[in-house]
Design a protein around this motif. Sequence first.
Motif, PDB file in Angstrom:
ATOM      1  N   GLY A  32       0.793  -1.227   0.000  1.00 44.24           N
ATOM      2  CA  GLY A  32       0.000   0.000   0.000  1.00 44.24           C
ATOM      3  C   GLY A  32       0.823   1.274   0.000  1.00 44.24           C
ATOM      4  N   ILE A  33       2.095   1.171  -0.416  1.00 42.77           N
ATOM      5  CA  ILE A  33       3.000   2.321  -0.410  1.00 42.77           C
ATOM      6  C   ILE A  33       3.268   2.757  -1.847  1.00 42.77           C
ATOM      7  N   SER A  34       2.987   4.007  -2.154  1.00 46.12           N
ATOM      8  CA  SER A  34       3.142   4.523  -3.507  1.00 46.12           C
ATOM      9  C   SER A  34       4.347   5.460  -3.575  1.00 46.12           C
ATOM     10  N   VAL A  35       5.201   5.245  -4.584  1.00 45.72           N
ATOM     11  CA  VAL A  35       6.387   6.094  -4.791  1.00 45.72           C
ATOM     12  C   VAL A  35       6.324   6.647  -6.213  1.00 45.72           C
ATOM     13  N   PRO A  36       5.610   7.742  -6.416  1.00 48.05           N
ATOM     14  CA  PRO A  36       5.504   8.292  -7.778  1.00 48.05           C
ATOM     15  C   PRO A  36       6.815   8.902  -8.245  1.00 48.05           C
ATOM     16  N   SER A  37       6.983   8.993  -9.536  1.00 50.15           N
ATOM     17  CA  SER A  37       8.165   9.618 -10.111  1.00 50.15           C
ATOM     18  C   SER A  37       8.183  11.104  -9.762  1.00 50.15           C
ATOM     19  N   PRO A  38       9.332  11.644  -9.331  1.00 49.96           N
ATOM     20  CA  PRO A  38       9.403  13.063  -8.955  1.00 49.96           C
ATOM     21  C   PRO A  38       8.982  14.015 -10.059  1.00 49.96           C
ATOM     22  N   ARG A  39       9.140  13.611 -11.313  1.00 50.12           N
ATOM     23  CA  ARG A  39       8.758  14.526 -12.399  1.00 50.12           C
ATOM     24  C   ARG A  39       7.269  14.835 -12.371  1.00 50.12           C
ATOM     25  N   ARG A  40       6.490  14.017 -11.683  1.00 52.07           N
ATOM     26  CA  ARG A  40       5.039  14.253 -11.608  1.00 52.07           C
ATOM     27  C   ARG A  40       4.665  15.372 -10.626  1.00 52.07           C
ATOM     28  N   TYR A  41       5.584  15.707  -9.703  1.00 48.44           N
ATOM     29  CA  TYR A  41       5.192  16.655  -8.653  1.00 48.44           C
ATOM     30  C   TYR A  41       6.215  17.740  -8.347  1.00 48.44           C
ATOM     31  N   ARG A  42       7.361  17.735  -8.994  1.00 50.33           N
ATOM     32  CA  ARG A  42       8.400  18.717  -8.661  1.00 50.33           C
ATOM     33  C   ARG A  42       7.927  20.156  -8.845  1.00 50.33           C
ATOM     34  N   GLN A  43       7.149  20.410  -9.854  1.00 53.25           N
ATOM     35  CA  GLN A  43       6.613  21.748 -10.050  1.00 53.25           C
ATOM     36  C   GLN A  43       5.229  21.886  -9.419  1.00 53.25           C
ATOM     37  N   LEU A  44       4.476  20.800  -9.413  1.00 57.61           N
ATOM     38  CA  LEU A  44       3.092  20.847  -8.943  1.00 57.61           C
ATOM     39  C   LEU A  44       2.979  21.160  -7.456  1.00 57.61           C
ATOM     40  N   LEU A  45       3.702  20.440  -6.618  1.00 58.67           N
ATOM     41  CA  LEU A  45       3.543  20.608  -5.175  1.00 58.67           C
ATOM     42  C   LEU A  45       3.932  22.000  -4.680  1.00 58.67           C
ATOM     43  N   PRO A  46       5.113  22.526  -5.044  1.00 63.67           N
ATOM     44  CA  PRO A  46       5.431  23.884  -4.581  1.00 63.67           C
ATOM     45  C   PRO A  46       4.431  24.921  -5.074  1.00 63.67           C
ATOM     46  N   ARG A  47       3.954  24.761  -6.317  1.00 61.98           N
ATOM     47  CA  ARG A  47       3.007  25.744  -6.852  1.00 61.98           C
ATOM     48  C   ARG A  47       1.700  25.730  -6.066  1.00 61.98           C
ATOM     49  N   ILE A  48       1.161  24.553  -5.786  1.00 61.32           N
ATOM     50  CA  ILE A  48      -0.092  24.466  -5.045  1.00 61.32           C
ATOM     51  C   ILE A  48       0.118  24.906  -3.598  1.00 61.32           C
ATOM     52  N   ALA A  49       1.243  24.491  -2.998  1.00 54.53           N
ATOM     53  CA  ALA A  49       1.510  24.870  -1.608  1.00 54.53           C
ATOM     54  C   ALA A  49       1.531  26.385  -1.451  1.00 54.53           C
ATOM     55  N   LYS A  50       2.167  27.094  -2.395  1.00 53.63           N
ATOM     56  CA  LYS A  50       2.228  28.542  -2.324  1.00 53.63           C
ATOM     57  C   LYS A  50       0.853  29.180  -2.514  1.00 53.63           C
ATOM     58  N   SER A  51       0.002  28.537  -3.303  1.00 53.67           N
ATOM     59  CA  SER A  51      -1.316  29.102  -3.588  1.00 53.67           C
ATOM     60  C   SER A  51      -2.276  29.006  -2.415  1.00 53.67           C
ATOM     61  N   LEU A  52      -1.964  28.177  -1.418  1.00 55.19           N
ATOM     62  CA  LEU A  52      -2.892  27.966  -0.302  1.00 55.19           C
ATOM     63  C   LEU A  52      -2.956  29.159   0.639  1.00 55.19           C
ATOM     64  N   ALA A  53      -1.906  29.981   0.653  1.00 58.88           N
ATOM     65  CA  ALA A  53      -1.876  31.187   1.497  1.00 58.88           C
ATOM     66  C   ALA A  53      -2.161  30.871   2.957  1.00 58.88           C
ATOM     67  N   GLY A  54      -1.638  29.742   3.433  1.00 57.36           N
ATOM     68  CA  GLY A  54      -1.781  29.395   4.841  1.00 57.36           C
ATOM     69  C   GLY A  54      -2.988  28.562   5.182  1.00 57.36           C
ATOM     70  N   GLY A  55      -3.884  28.345   4.230  1.00 59.21           N
ATOM     71  CA  GLY A  55      -5.090  27.571   4.508  1.00 59.21           C
ATOM     72  C   GLY A  55      -4.978  26.137   4.023  1.00 59.21           C
TER      73      GLY A  55
END
Length: 291
Positions: A32-55
């Motif tokens: 039950g452990i998933s290890v996705p390829s980093p190319r799938r999230y290297r740009q996605l995660l920081p972009r979404i994290a910054k967009s949350l504005a603390g929420g």
Amino acid sequence: MQIVYHLGAHCTDEDRLVRALMKNRGTLAAAGISVPSPRRYRQLLPRIAKSLAGGPAAPDTQSVILDAVMEADEAERLIFSYDGLLCFPVNVVSERGFYATAPKRTAAYANLFPEARSEFFLALRNPATLIPDLIRRTKDGTYDALMSDTHPLSLRWSHVIRRMLAHVPEIDLTVWCNEDTPLIWPEVLRAVAGLGPEEALEGDFDLLAAIMTEDGLAKLKAYLDGHPPETVEERRRITTEFLAAHARPEELEVEIELPGWTIATVGDVTAAYEADCAEIAEMPGVTFIAP
């Protein structure tokens, strides 16, 4: 669901950990452990994290992330590993401090899946050897561009960790020293994967293969096969002995040539780093993996 963020730090891993885990994707997926390829999230995660504005992220935002990274329909543990999650190399040192973005970024990642249990993993590195490597990874590639007027003794990991703990009081944080990684690599792999020490994984010798001679590594493997260590401590002792005898000197020796630095500067920064690590190991809320 458990969400794992291996945050680096910079110049400590070079994707070795995620590559080792990806060697075991079949075994891990069965657990039950998933290890996705980093190319799938290297740009996605920081972009979404910054967009949350603390929420916290909304359910549809969480679905966007899962759809982008998941290969299976579901998983119990999802592992992200990228040293750019906290910042770019050029921003490691700024007028606001050492890894000044770490507290808010960590909180933002915890908010990507607010209902899940988030775990964070971070390798520390002596600033005396980190700075030269960071310079090589920055665009301008100069000491002044990276450090500006920052005094090297102000680069304190204890300050970084303390701010992270204050910003995310319930954080589940595991830390280790990059200098110790060759001796604790199997434990680090299993900690990130969420597995016990008895679980078999490929890649236990990946890091040693990079710093030992081929002959020396072959001898170590043969010895461990013929004399299986009964404890983690015994394996580390054996590894230490073989590493001392068969290490590649060019992989262990680091030349530090920085403007204005003397041998005394290197010694002072190293002593401060060692004191920091001892302090961090005693901090409540931190799991410290040490040899």
